[in-house]
Design an enzyme around this catalytic site. Structure first.
Site, mmCIF file in Angstrom:
data_model
loop_
_atom_site.group_PDB
_atom_site.id
_atom_site.type_symbol
_atom_site.label_atom_id
_atom_site.label_comp_id
_atom_site.label_asym_id
_atom_site.label_seq_id
_atom_site.Cartn_x
_atom_site.Cartn_y
_atom_site.Cartn_z
ATOM 1 N N GLU A 90 0.838 -1.195 0.000
ATOM 2 C CA GLU A 90 0.000 0.000 0.000
ATOM 3 C C GLU A 90 0.875 1.249 0.000
ATOM 4 O O GLU A 90 1.969 1.254 0.558
ATOM 5 C CB GLU A 90 -0.892 0.008 1.234
ATOM 6 C CG GLU A 90 -1.932 -1.110 1.193
ATOM 7 C CD GLU A 90 -2.829 -1.136 2.431
ATOM 8 O OE1 GLU A 90 -4.037 -1.348 2.237
ATOM 9 O OE2 GLU A 90 -2.355 -0.965 3.558
ATOM 10 N N CYS A 103 3.645 8.642 0.466
ATOM 11 C CA CYS A 103 4.242 7.795 1.491
ATOM 12 C C CYS A 103 4.426 6.422 0.852
ATOM 13 O O CYS A 103 3.454 5.744 0.526
ATOM 14 C CB CYS A 103 3.267 7.742 2.672
ATOM 15 S SG CYS A 103 3.742 6.620 3.956
ATOM 16 N N CYS A 110 7.164 -6.392 7.417
ATOM 17 C CA CYS A 110 8.272 -5.668 8.047
ATOM 18 C C CYS A 110 8.966 -6.571 9.053
ATOM 19 O O CYS A 110 8.303 -7.236 9.854
ATOM 20 C CB CYS A 110 7.736 -4.421 8.752
ATOM 21 S SG CYS A 110 9.064 -3.406 9.447
ATOM 22 N N CYS A 114 7.488 -3.771 15.385
ATOM 23 C CA CYS A 114 7.161 -2.938 16.543
ATOM 24 C C CYS A 114 5.823 -3.439 17.103
ATOM 25 O O CYS A 114 4.905 -3.755 16.328
ATOM 26 C CB CYS A 114 7.022 -1.479 16.123
ATOM 27 S SG CYS A 114 8.535 -0.816 15.404
ATOM 28 N N CYS A 117 2.443 -1.685 15.809
ATOM 29 C CA CYS A 117 2.269 -1.365 14.377
ATOM 30 C C CYS A 117 1.631 -2.526 13.630
ATOM 31 O O CYS A 117 1.928 -3.687 13.898
ATOM 32 C CB CYS A 117 3.639 -1.040 13.790
ATOM 33 S SG CYS A 117 3.609 -0.661 12.032
ATOM 34 N N LEU A 213 11.507 7.292 17.434
ATOM 35 C CA LEU A 213 12.071 7.256 18.786
ATOM 36 C C LEU A 213 11.087 6.578 19.752
ATOM 37 O O LEU A 213 11.389 5.552 20.340
ATOM 38 C CB LEU A 213 12.388 8.697 19.208
ATOM 39 C CG LEU A 213 13.049 8.903 20.554
ATOM 40 C CD1 LEU A 213 14.414 8.253 20.596
ATOM 41 C CD2 LEU A 213 13.179 10.414 20.854
ATOM 42 N N CYS A 331 -0.413 6.457 9.730
ATOM 43 C CA CYS A 331 0.823 5.799 10.154
ATOM 44 C C CYS A 331 0.528 4.494 10.857
ATOM 45 O O CYS A 331 -0.278 4.455 11.782
ATOM 46 C CB CYS A 331 1.556 6.642 11.185
ATOM 47 S SG CYS A 331 2.302 8.066 10.520
#
Ligand code: SAH
Length: 340
Positions: A90, A103, A110, A114, A117, A213, A331
């Site tokens: 996407e 984006c 991935c 995380c 996410c 971060l 995000c």
């Protein structure tokens, strides 16, 4: 072979060795990168013989647009692309008064995973090739009939774990013979892959670098970004400083605010301590909730308190206003899908 996968000189050689003129390579590249034409048959200043040759030997585009969703406020568009091997990725287009930001995704799934996410929840499948990254930009430009002004590597994947292809894509995007998007309009966001931040500095690129971060101590980061256990935050900051000194590009620190995880004034104090004396911008991102995960977005009041505290201590803070939530294009909401 995908024609986007070879450079202009290589194409010239191929053309000449097949009795075509070298300068046709310039024309072909101009059609693709300047005029956004992604079919050889529409390249009307090429001879029929050359178009036949190109059709027989090359492809211009490997991604297929499967769906396009537009948010209610019409400021965000999410594109679902199918790759040649059946995977889906996407990309998101974000419109504002002055910018058209794309984006892009850099990987299928991935490997960083995380805990908050959606992108890595089902694991990691493969790296994208540079041309697959560039095609996202070309196809979106074609859809809106306009060029984008900014690129952010904030879609699915960890760009610095697909280093070579991401660097290659950045070079294609920024070269004036190709897409001619200035490197000052390109941002690479990373969870903090130390050795590759170093390599990026040595590439002599002038792109902006953003660090995810999300916590001001190793302890918090290790809890929510398990991959970061490999590194010490202080070492990453040291490397980012060197990147800044070399490129003069302010470092952007992304800080997702997650309720009861990293959103207290204590957390804000630690953040101030960590980043004082660092020329940077902090991008506060109120958490976007993800299906089946229990993390929550803090209340508006809490977000404002956190933000005001940082500002009162002299930090440079911007808040990312969530766009495209209604189409799960914010995000961390881009998720892996595969052909059914
Ligand atoms: N792998 C890169 C790019 C990821 S996406 C990186 O880690 O930086 C871009 C940003 O969205 C990152 O800062 C990421 O941590 C953040 N993000 C991920 N999930 C999110 C969520 N649910 N809500 C808000 N931001 C999220």
């Amino acid at each position: 072979m995908n024609i986007l996968n070879i450079d202009q000189n290589k194409l010239k050689q191929i053309l000449v060795s097949n009795n075509f003129k070298a300068f046709s390579a310039n024309q072909i590249f101009e059609w693709i990168y300047k005029k956004g034409i992604l079919s050889f048959d529409e390249m009307t200043n090429l001879s029929k013989d050359l178009r036949d040759f190109l059709n027989k030997n090359f492809k211009v585009c490997s991604l297929k647009v499967k769906t396009i969703e537009l948010s209610k406020d019409e400021q965000t568009k999410k594109y679902l692309f199918e790759l040649e091997d059946g995977y889906f990725i996407e990309s998101v287009l974000i419109l504002s008064d002055t910018r058209k930001t794309i984006c892009v995704s850099s990987q299928v799934g991935c490997p960083v995973r995380c805990s908050f996410c959606a992108s890595g929840k089902k694991g990691f499948f493969r790296n994208l090739k540079a041309f697959e990254i560039v095609e996202q930009v070309l196809l979106i430009a074609k859809d809106i009939n306009e060029k984008s002004t900014n690129i952010v590597f904030m879609g699915m994947g960890e760009p610095l774990l697909n280093f070579d292809e991401v660097v290659k894509a950045v070079k294609i995007m920024s070269d004036d013979k190709y897409l001619n998007i200035s490197q000052r309009r390109i941002t690479i966001s990373t969870a903090g892959i130390l050795e590759n931040i170093k390599r990026l500095k040595d590439e002599n690129l002038k792109v902006y670098l953003a660090l995810s971060l999300h916590g001001a101590t190793d302890e918090i980061r290790n809890r929510i970004i398990p991959y970061s256990k490999k590194y010490k935050l202080q070492d990453i900051l040291k490397e980012l400083r060197l990147y800044f000194e070399k490129t003069k590009r302010d470092i952007l620190f992304e800080y997702i605010l997650i309720e009861s995880v990293n959103d207290s004034i204590e957390d804000a104090k630690k953040l101030v301590h960590l980043l004082k004396n660092f020329q940077c911008t902090i991008n506060l991102i109120p958490y976007n909730e993800v299906e089946n995960l229990s993390y929550k977005r803090p209340s508006g009041v809490k977000i404002l308190k956190f933000k005001n505290y940082l500002i009162s201590k002299g930090l440079n803070v911007v808040q990312r206003y969530t766009k495209g939530k209604d189409i799960a294009a914010s995000c961390g909401q881009l998720a892996y899908k595969r052909r059914l």
